[in-house]
Scaffold this active site. Structure first.
Site, PDB file in Angstrom:
ATOM      1  N   ASP A   1      -2.878   4.691  -2.314  1.00 49.17           N
ATOM      2  CA  ASP A   1      -3.877   5.300  -1.442  1.00 49.17           C
ATOM      3  C   ASP A   1      -4.268   6.697  -1.954  1.00 49.17           C
ATOM      4  O   ASP A   1      -3.391   7.523  -2.228  1.00 49.17           O
ATOM      5  CB  ASP A   1      -3.254   5.408  -0.046  1.00 49.17           C
ATOM      6  CG  ASP A   1      -4.254   5.747   1.030  1.00 49.17           C
ATOM      7  OD1 ASP A   1      -5.139   4.922   1.279  1.00 49.17           O
ATOM      8  OD2 ASP A   1      -4.139   6.837   1.628  1.00 49.17           O
TER       9      ASP A   1
ATOM     10  N   HIS B   1     -11.236  -2.611   3.349  1.00 52.57           N
ATOM     11  CA  HIS B   1     -11.106  -2.273   4.768  1.00 52.57           C
ATOM     12  C   HIS B   1     -11.830  -0.984   5.148  1.00 52.57           C
ATOM     13  O   HIS B   1     -11.856  -0.626   6.318  1.00 52.57           O
ATOM     14  CB  HIS B   1      -9.623  -2.155   5.117  1.00 52.57           C
ATOM     15  CG  HIS B   1      -8.989  -0.983   4.434  1.00 52.57           C
ATOM     16  ND1 HIS B   1      -8.869  -0.911   3.050  1.00 52.57           N
ATOM     17  CD2 HIS B   1      -8.471   0.175   4.912  1.00 52.57           C
ATOM     18  CE1 HIS B   1      -8.310   0.249   2.732  1.00 52.57           C
ATOM     19  NE2 HIS B   1      -8.048   0.920   3.837  1.00 52.57           N
TER      20      HIS B   1
ATOM     21  N   GLU C   1      -6.384   4.246  -5.870  1.00 53.93           N
ATOM     22  CA  GLU C   1      -7.679   4.513  -5.243  1.00 53.93           C
ATOM     23  C   GLU C   1      -8.157   5.878  -5.721  1.00 53.93           C
ATOM     24  O   GLU C   1      -7.480   6.877  -5.509  1.00 53.93           O
ATOM     25  CB  GLU C   1      -7.533   4.503  -3.715  1.00 53.93           C
ATOM     26  CG  GLU C   1      -8.861   4.669  -2.995  1.00 53.93           C
ATOM     27  CD  GLU C   1      -8.711   5.005  -1.513  1.00 53.93           C
ATOM     28  OE1 GLU C   1      -9.641   4.714  -0.749  1.00 53.93           O
ATOM     29  OE2 GLU C   1      -7.674   5.571  -1.115  1.00 53.93           O
TER      30      GLU C   1
ATOM     31  N   ASP D   1       0.868  -1.173   0.000  1.00 52.27           N
ATOM     32  CA  ASP D   1       0.000   0.000   0.000  1.00 52.27           C
ATOM     33  C   ASP D   1       0.907   1.225   0.000  1.00 52.27           C
ATOM     34  O   ASP D   1       1.739   1.380   0.890  1.00 52.27           O
ATOM     35  CB  ASP D   1      -0.878  -0.025   1.259  1.00 52.27           C
ATOM     36  CG  ASP D   1      -2.244   0.590   1.024  1.00 52.27           C
ATOM     37  OD1 ASP D   1      -2.304   1.653   0.401  1.00 52.27           O
ATOM     38  OD2 ASP D   1      -3.248  -0.004   1.472  1.00 52.27           O
TER      39      ASP D   1
END
Ligand code: GLC
Length: 574
Positions: A229, A345, A271, A127
């Protein structure tokens, strides 16, 4: 298992039963784009498997479950952050990009995870959280020392307004102003998330180069790529209050590609909340030289309330949901690439949000998996989804740990919302729903820990757990195994065209894939009631026949055929 002809496509999945479904390693295929035939699995490290009894999952715990993941058949793991972090946002606040949080293990553990996963044909995707750091990162600590610090310009600083208030009205995604005053230097710094997550200043070339060097360092250690992210925020133009999709976003991504990704056989997924299909093509078309694919959230945000947002979800309207999937499947048919997911998540459990987490838990989890995984794109399975784990069911605010939930609880209570209403919203949509520990077995601690778990274990673990589900030939895990295998083996699943059938049917989700004369028709009852195709509507196909790829049984479906609750067929013809 013999060769992979269309016949074995039909027969083998059903016939393979529980035995070994996954022999050959396929990741890192020299042809590149290996991720187009792979399925991803997201591991949220704190909640996956705790090897040392401290109540927090860790890297040795993940290593101990690689056999399980290999058996499931996945091609790569998206590993939520394991970097050094004060854990204000569970690792999405990083204090050192080149070290591992001792809660999770050591760099040596990480190297071992990469190597052992690779030997099983599984890539590790890190990530990459580079919109912001932790306020404990050495860059930020230096930056706040003085306005002249060499690192000052790694972050975004503005003077207060004459009355001392924040420079502008930008809001944090976790509630409240996106600006916090640094008393010592008398300026505000920007944080689009928690105040402990200061935003990096991407307009500073030195910062960008530091990020690229760090990425190269991880790639050289053998990681298979990055999940990026909130990457759509890095091109922001603060003075115009533009945060998402700012003018410099795509130039930066091309620069990043050139500096780090080019020539490497890795996968990248950004994302990008709010992205349109056009944006997605810009990110993921081959000729863009940016990313492999993005996560977009149209099917998630469509069903949030206008006023209370995710804290008051709306019921799912199937016709609208289908229209969204259809739009994305069609728009990215020839250029770009879709990711496919129900959960992660940050989102509620798939079966609780889109299915039935009561009586029809297993059936609806299998239906949801089938509908999603037989579309075109790269599917992402969130840990526990493959055994039909459900929302947490917390009844008190004290049970929550998530910074977003706790912040919004304060804000909405202060604005007059009742405790009951907020808790109902949180039960449906708090991020902690997905973060309760993985349920491995029915023993105390659910096989997750021998200690006290950092977040409560869902009370249903004696009934819902991996050991029990895997023993059931009609369980959820088995269906995921079959679907993941189908994607690897079938060009039709990977590449076939997509056509939505019965777009206006309020209860059936149906579509057809086609490649070189072969057709795969997926028909799913998305509801708890029996339903029929019924009278002809737009997109009507008179009758559909074929062999179900799971049961091997031949079916003829007509307008009068009844689908029982959450039943799903995937019919292959000829
Ligand atoms: C992303 C992550 C989320 C995190 C936020 C800030 O949305 O998925 O968990 O809180 O970014 O890093």
């Amino acid at each position: 298992m013999g060769n992979i002809s269309r016949r074995s496509f039909v027969g083998s999945v059903a016939a393979a039963g529980g035995a070994c479904l996954l022999p050959q390693a396929m990741a890192f295929a020299p042809a590149g784009k290996w991720w187009r035939s792979a399925t991803a699995y997201q591991v949220y490290p704190a909640s996956f498997c705790d090897s040392n009894g401290d109540g927090v999952g860790d890297i040795p715990g993940i290593i101990s479950k690689l056999g399980y993941l290999q058996d499931l058949g996945i091609g790569f793991i998206w590993l939520s952050p394991v970097y050094a972090s004060p854990m204000v946002d569970n690792g999405y606040d990083i204090s050192d990009y080149q070290d591992i949080n001792p809660l999770f293990g050591t760099l040596a553990d990480m190297d071992r995870l990469v190597a052992e996963a690779k030997s099983r044909g599984i890539g590790i995707v890190m990530d990459l959280v580079v919109n912001h750091t932790s306020d404990e990162h050495r860059w930020f600590k230096a930056a706040r020392q003085s306005r002249d610090s060499e690192f000052r310009d790694y972050y975004i600083w503005r003077d207060p307004k004459p009355d001392g208030s924040p420079p502008n009205g930008l809001q944090s995604a976790f509630g409240g102003s996106a600006w916090t005053l640094d008393e010592h230097t008398g300026q505000f710094y920007l944080h689009l998330f928690a105040s402990a997550q200061p935003d990096l200043n991407w307009s500073n070339p030195a910062l960008r180069q530091a990020v690229y060097r760090m990425m190269g360092w991880w790639l050289d250690r053998g990681v298979a790529g990055f999940r990026m992210d909130v990457i759509n925020l890095v091109g922001k133009d603060i003075d115009r209050e533009v945060t998402a999709d700012g003018p410099m976003l795509h130039p930066y991504l091309r620069e990043m590609h050139e500096a780090t990704l080019k020539g490497r056989d890795c996968v990248t997924v950004g994302e990008a909340w709010g992205a349109t299909p056009r944006d997605a093509i810009q990110y993921s078309a081959e000729e863009s030289h940016e990313l492999s694919m993005i996560f977009q959230f149209e099917h998630v945000q469509k069903f949030w309330d206008e006023k209370f947002g995710k804290w008051q979800p709306k019921p799912i309207d199937l016709v609208a949901l289908k229209a969204i999937f259809n739009k994305w499947q069609v728009a990215l048919a020839d250029s770009g690439w879709n990711s496919l997911f129900w959960g992660n998540h940050d989102l509620p459990r798939a079966v609780s949000r889109y299915g039935d987490d009561g009586e029809h838990r297993v059936g609806s989890a299998r239906m949801l998996a089938t509908v999603l995984h037989l579309m075109k794109g790269t599917p992402y399975v969130y840990q526990g989804e493959e055994i039909g784990m459900t929302n947490a069911g917390f009844r008190h605010i004290e049970q929550y740990r998530d910074v977003e939930t706790l912040n919004f609880h304060k804000l909405q209570r202060a604005a007059g919302r009742s405790e009951e209403e907020f808790l109902a919203g949180a039960r449906a949509n708090s991020r902690d729903n997905a973060r309760t520990p993985m349920q491995w077995n029915a023993r105390p601690g659910a096989g997750f820990t021998t200690g006290k778990p950092w977040l409560g274990i869902n009370g249903n673990f004696t009934k819902v757990n991996a050991e029990g589900d895997r023993a059931d030939p009609d369980g959820v895990f088995r269906r995921y195994q079959q679907l993941i295998r189908l994607r690897r083996e079938s060009a039709l699943v990977r590449e076939g065209s997509f056509k939505l059938l019965y777009p206006d049917h309020p209860e059936l989700f149906a579509y057809q894939r086609e490649l070189a004369g072969a057709k795969l028709t997926v028909l799913a009852n998305f509801t708890v009631r029996p339903t029929r195709l019924g009278v002809a509507s737009a997109g009507m196909v008179e009758s559909i026949s074929g062999r179900d790829v799971f049961s091997g049984k031949h079916h003829v479906v007509t307008a009068e055929s009844t689908f029982h609750p959450y039943q799903v067929l995937a019919l292959l013809e000829p």
